[in-house]
Write a protein that holds these residues in place. Structure first.
Motif, PDB file in Angstrom:
ATOM      1  N   ARG A 173     -34.392  74.369  70.882  1.00  0.00           N
ATOM      2  CA  ARG A 173     -33.535  73.834  69.820  1.00  0.00           C
ATOM      3  C   ARG A 173     -33.616  72.320  69.701  1.00  0.00           C
ATOM      4  NH1 ARG A 173     -29.667  76.651  67.560  1.00  0.00           N
ATOM      5  NH2 ARG A 173     -30.316  75.259  65.888  1.00  0.00           N
ATOM      6  N   SER A 174     -34.464  71.698  70.478  1.00  0.00           N
ATOM      7  CA  SER A 174     -34.518  70.226  70.466  1.00  0.00           C
ATOM      8  C   SER A 174     -34.890  69.666  69.093  1.00  0.00           C
ATOM      9  CB  SER A 174     -35.502  69.720  71.524  1.00  0.00           C
ATOM     10  OG  SER A 174     -36.794  70.243  71.290  1.00  0.00           O
ATOM     11  N   GLY A 175     -35.633  70.415  68.304  1.00  0.00           N
ATOM     12  CA  GLY A 175     -36.000  69.968  66.966  1.00  0.00           C
ATOM     13  C   GLY A 175     -34.870  70.069  65.963  1.00  0.00           C
ATOM     14  N   ASP A 176     -33.785  70.714  66.381  1.00  0.00           N
ATOM     15  CA  ASP A 176     -32.627  70.900  65.508  1.00  0.00           C
ATOM     16  C   ASP A 176     -31.473  69.983  65.900  1.00  0.00           C
ATOM     17  OD1 ASP A 176     -33.862  73.075  64.094  1.00  0.00           O
ATOM     18  OD2 ASP A 176     -33.453  74.330  65.848  1.00  0.00           O
ATOM     19  N   PHE A 177     -31.796  68.933  66.635  1.00  0.00           N
ATOM     20  CA  PHE A 177     -30.756  68.023  67.113  1.00  0.00           C
ATOM     21  C   PHE A 177     -31.130  66.577  66.810  1.00  0.00           C
ATOM     22  CE2 PHE A 177     -29.313  65.134  70.498  1.00  0.00           C
ATOM     23  CZ  PHE A 177     -27.945  65.226  70.293  1.00  0.00           C
ATOM     24  N   ALA A 234     -25.564  79.868  61.408  1.00  0.00           N
ATOM     25  CA  ALA A 234     -26.950  79.402  61.299  1.00  0.00           C
ATOM     26  C   ALA A 234     -27.209  78.572  60.047  1.00  0.00           C
ATOM     27  CB  ALA A 234     -27.894  80.603  61.328  1.00  0.00           C
ATOM     28  N   ASP A 235     -26.350  78.698  59.036  1.00  0.00           N
ATOM     29  CA  ASP A 235     -26.543  77.933  57.800  1.00  0.00           C
ATOM     30  C   ASP A 235     -25.878  76.557  57.848  1.00  0.00           C
ATOM     31  OD1 ASP A 235     -27.934  80.045  56.663  1.00  0.00           O
ATOM     32  OD2 ASP A 235     -26.127  80.946  55.807  1.00  0.00           O
ATOM     33  N   ASP A 236     -25.179  76.270  58.934  1.00  0.00           N
ATOM     34  CA  ASP A 236     -24.415  75.022  59.003  1.00  0.00           C
ATOM     35  C   ASP A 236     -25.174  73.890  59.681  1.00  0.00           C
ATOM     36  OD1 ASP A 236     -21.689  75.330  57.878  1.00  0.00           O
ATOM     37  OD2 ASP A 236     -21.588  77.000  59.288  1.00  0.00           O
ATOM     38  N   VAL A 237     -24.968  72.693  59.148  1.00  0.00           N
ATOM     39  CA  VAL A 237     -25.377  71.460  59.802  1.00  0.00           C
ATOM     40  C   VAL A 237     -24.091  70.832  60.330  1.00  0.00           C
ATOM     41  CG1 VAL A 237     -26.401  69.176  59.536  1.00  0.00           C
ATOM     42  CG2 VAL A 237     -27.343  71.126  58.257  1.00  0.00           C
ATOM     43  N   VAL A 238     -23.950  70.790  61.636  1.00  0.00           N
ATOM     44  CA  VAL A 238     -22.703  70.354  62.247  1.00  0.00           C
ATOM     45  C   VAL A 238     -22.750  68.876  62.604  1.00  0.00           C
ATOM     46  CG1 VAL A 238     -21.137  70.649  64.210  1.00  0.00           C
ATOM     47  CG2 VAL A 238     -22.201  72.645  63.154  1.00  0.00           C
ATOM     48  N   LEU A 239     -21.695  68.174  62.216  1.00  0.00           N
ATOM     49  CA  LEU A 239     -21.494  66.792  62.640  1.00  0.00           C
ATOM     50  C   LEU A 239     -20.588  66.829  63.866  1.00  0.00           C
ATOM     51  CD1 LEU A 239     -21.481  63.693  62.352  1.00  0.00           C
ATOM     52  CD2 LEU A 239     -19.633  63.946  60.676  1.00  0.00           C
ATOM     53  N   GLU A 240     -21.085  66.327  64.989  1.00  0.00           N
ATOM     54  CA  GLU A 240     -20.272  66.241  66.203  1.00  0.00           C
ATOM     55  C   GLU A 240     -20.023  64.765  66.508  1.00  0.00           C
ATOM     56  OE1 GLU A 240     -20.152  67.408  70.965  1.00  0.00           O
ATOM     57  OE2 GLU A 240     -22.050  67.539  69.873  1.00  0.00           O
ATOM     58  N   VAL A 241     -18.788  64.423  66.774  1.00  0.00           N
ATOM     59  CA  VAL A 241     -18.416  63.049  67.097  1.00  0.00           C
ATOM     60  C   VAL A 241     -18.066  62.961  68.577  1.00  0.00           C
ATOM     61  CG1 VAL A 241     -16.690  61.251  66.716  1.00  0.00           C
ATOM     62  CG2 VAL A 241     -17.612  62.515  64.774  1.00  0.00           C
ATOM     63  N   GLY A 242     -18.604  61.949  69.244  1.00  0.00           N
ATOM     64  CA  GLY A 242     -18.304  61.762  70.657  1.00  0.00           C
ATOM     65  C   GLY A 242     -18.845  62.876  71.531  1.00  0.00           C
ATOM     66  N   PRO A 243     -20.140  63.184  71.445  1.00  0.00           N
ATOM     67  CA  PRO A 243     -20.706  64.287  72.233  1.00  0.00           C
ATOM     68  C   PRO A 243     -20.704  64.045  73.729  1.00  0.00           C
ATOM     69  CG  PRO A 243     -22.449  63.005  71.218  1.00  0.00           C
ATOM     70  CD  PRO A 243     -21.159  62.506  70.638  1.00  0.00           C
ATOM     71  N   GLY A 244     -20.591  62.785  74.130  1.00  0.00           N
ATOM     72  CA  GLY A 244     -20.544  62.488  75.562  1.00  0.00           C
ATOM     73  C   GLY A 244     -21.806  62.907  76.278  1.00  0.00           C
ATOM     74  N   LEU A 245     -21.658  63.781  77.257  1.00  0.00           N
ATOM     75  CA  LEU A 245     -22.801  64.251  78.048  1.00  0.00           C
ATOM     76  C   LEU A 245     -23.463  65.491  77.454  1.00  0.00           C
ATOM     77  CD1 LEU A 245     -21.218  63.681  81.572  1.00  0.00           C
ATOM     78  CD2 LEU A 245     -23.027  62.317  80.503  1.00  0.00           C
ATOM     79  N   ARG A 286     -29.359  59.337  76.490  1.00  0.00           N
ATOM     80  CA  ARG A 286     -29.620  60.457  77.397  1.00  0.00           C
ATOM     81  C   ARG A 286     -29.566  61.815  76.710  1.00  0.00           C
ATOM     82  NH1 ARG A 286     -30.899  64.173  80.320  1.00  0.00           N
ATOM     83  NH2 ARG A 286     -30.893  64.160  82.626  1.00  0.00           N
ATOM     84  N   LEU A 287     -28.822  61.915  75.612  1.00  0.00           N
ATOM     85  CA  LEU A 287     -28.603  63.211  74.976  1.00  0.00           C
ATOM     86  C   LEU A 287     -29.878  63.967  74.586  1.00  0.00           C
ATOM     87  CD1 LEU A 287     -25.417  62.662  72.803  1.00  0.00           C
ATOM     88  CD2 LEU A 287     -25.814  64.570  74.368  1.00  0.00           C
ATOM     89  N   PRO A 288     -30.859  63.342  73.930  1.00  0.00           N
ATOM     90  CA  PRO A 288     -32.062  64.100  73.564  1.00  0.00           C
ATOM     91  C   PRO A 288     -32.754  64.732  74.767  1.00  0.00           C
ATOM     92  CG  PRO A 288     -31.980  62.037  72.367  1.00  0.00           C
ATOM     93  CD  PRO A 288     -30.899  61.968  73.398  1.00  0.00           C
ATOM     94  N   ARG A 289     -32.766  64.010  75.893  1.00  0.00           N
ATOM     95  CA  ARG A 289     -33.401  64.578  77.097  1.00  0.00           C
ATOM     96  C   ARG A 289     -32.592  65.744  77.644  1.00  0.00           C
ATOM     97  NH1 ARG A 289     -34.001  62.252  82.480  1.00  0.00           N
ATOM     98  NH2 ARG A 289     -33.022  60.336  81.729  1.00  0.00           N
ATOM     99  N   THR A 290     -31.265  65.641  77.557  1.00  0.00           N
ATOM    100  CA  THR A 290     -30.420  66.756  77.994  1.00  0.00           C
ATOM    101  C   THR A 290     -30.685  67.990  77.137  1.00  0.00           C
ATOM    102  OG1 THR A 290     -28.694  65.227  78.729  1.00  0.00           O
ATOM    103  CG2 THR A 290     -28.030  67.508  78.329  1.00  0.00           C
ATOM    104  N   ILE A 291     -30.829  67.788  75.841  1.00  0.00           N
ATOM    105  CA  ILE A 291     -31.118  68.914  74.947  1.00  0.00           C
ATOM    106  C   ILE A 291     -32.491  69.503  75.279  1.00  0.00           C
ATOM    107  CG2 ILE A 291     -31.369  69.646  72.552  1.00  0.00           C
ATOM    108  CD1 ILE A 291     -28.510  68.768  73.471  1.00  0.00           C
TER     109      ILE A 291
END
Length: 295
Positions: A101-105, A52-63, A89-94
């Protein structure tokens, strides 16, 4: 505390449905293979150790398969996606699969080969990604070099690349990626991933690699480039002794031998027997300031 209880993951049907909606055909050029198995993305997140304390960098999230699994555990996720259609499309998928959790993405449309910290809305603490296999090593090294706040990295890459990254001195597959990855910290194999969890199913096996950062050598860019230049030179002709392999880099075999002895390295040894600390000493002795070598 964020609520992750209603985060749903994508399965095979959802992955194909999203792809059809977007008219997306996975391309070899972008190294696209979408994970559709919930257990696999949960395992990747578990092995990464993020919380919960981490801010994760994700590369190539795709779908968004791994993204959603990360949002079940991490405090925040920022995704870097080069494909503008997928990124849009990703924000809508979230919103649909993880509404609380949409505010955390966040998603940034950028090339992971060149993205820099100032392009992100938050400062990441961990890297977790299914890297595009055709550029996995340069992307990983670029991110570790330019994002010093990353304390850990857990990446999925081609199995052979995972083996090379995790190989130690003396191994026949130990080489440039192995040494450069160790510049940033401790590197280890962290598991295997089968072909059947991807769509489309790749012809190669996949593996997980974890890096735990140890800034033993500091974060100075010139120091890193000098060390990486020496590494590149040593492995350009890996069957040659260091005296011979480094002659061009040093300005002649006699000068190479002088520098090697000053760095307490046997001039008759091959590069595959040396650890990253040896190359760091060599670069420091040489006072090299040649640009390049990050990849």
């Amino acid at each position: 505390m964020t609520d992750s209880s209603d985060v749903r993951l994508l399965g095979p049907a959802e992955i194909r449905g999203l792809a059809a909606e977007l008219g997306v055909r996975p391309t070899k050029q972008l190294g696209q293979n979408f994970v559709h198995d919930g257990n696999t993305v949960r395992r990747i997140v578990a092995v990464s150790g993020v919380g919960a304390d981490d801010v994760v960098l994700e590369v190539g999230p795709g779908l968004g398969s791994l993204t959603l699994a990360l949002l079940q555990t991490a405090g925040r996720v920022v995704a870097v996606e080069i494909d503008p259609v997928l990124a849009a499309r990703l924000p809508r998928t979230i919103d649909e699969y993880a509404p609380t959790r949409s505010g955390d993405f966040d998603v940034v449309t950028a090339d992971a080969m060149s993205v820099l910290p100032e392009q992100l809305p938050v400062t990441p603490t961990a890297l977790v990604a299914n890297l595009p296999y055709n550029v996995a090593v340069p992307v990983l090294l670029h991110l570790m070099a330019h994002f010093p706040t990353l304390r850990t990295a857990l990446v999925m890459v081609q199995a052979e690349v995972a083996d090379r990254l995790a190989a130690g001195p003396g191994s026949r597959i130990y080489g440039v990626p192995s040494v450069k990855a160790r510049y940033f910290g401790d590197v280890k194999r962290a598991g295997a991933v089968g072909r059947n969890v991807f769509w489309p199913e790749p012809k190669i096996e996949s593996g997980l690699v974890r890096i735990d950062r140890r800034d033993v050598f500091g974060t100075d860019a010139q120091h890193r480039r000098a060390t990486f230049t020496a590494i590149d030179a040593a492995f350009a002709q890996r069957r040659k002794t260091m005296r011979s392999a480094l002659s061009g880099w040093a300005g002649g075999a006699p000068r190479a031998e002088e520098l090697l002895r000053a760095a307490d390295i046997d001039p008759g040894i091959r590069g595959e027997r040396l650890d990253v600390a040896d190359f760091v000493r060599l670069a420091e002795v040489a006072g090299t300031s040649v640009a390049g070598g990050d990849r």
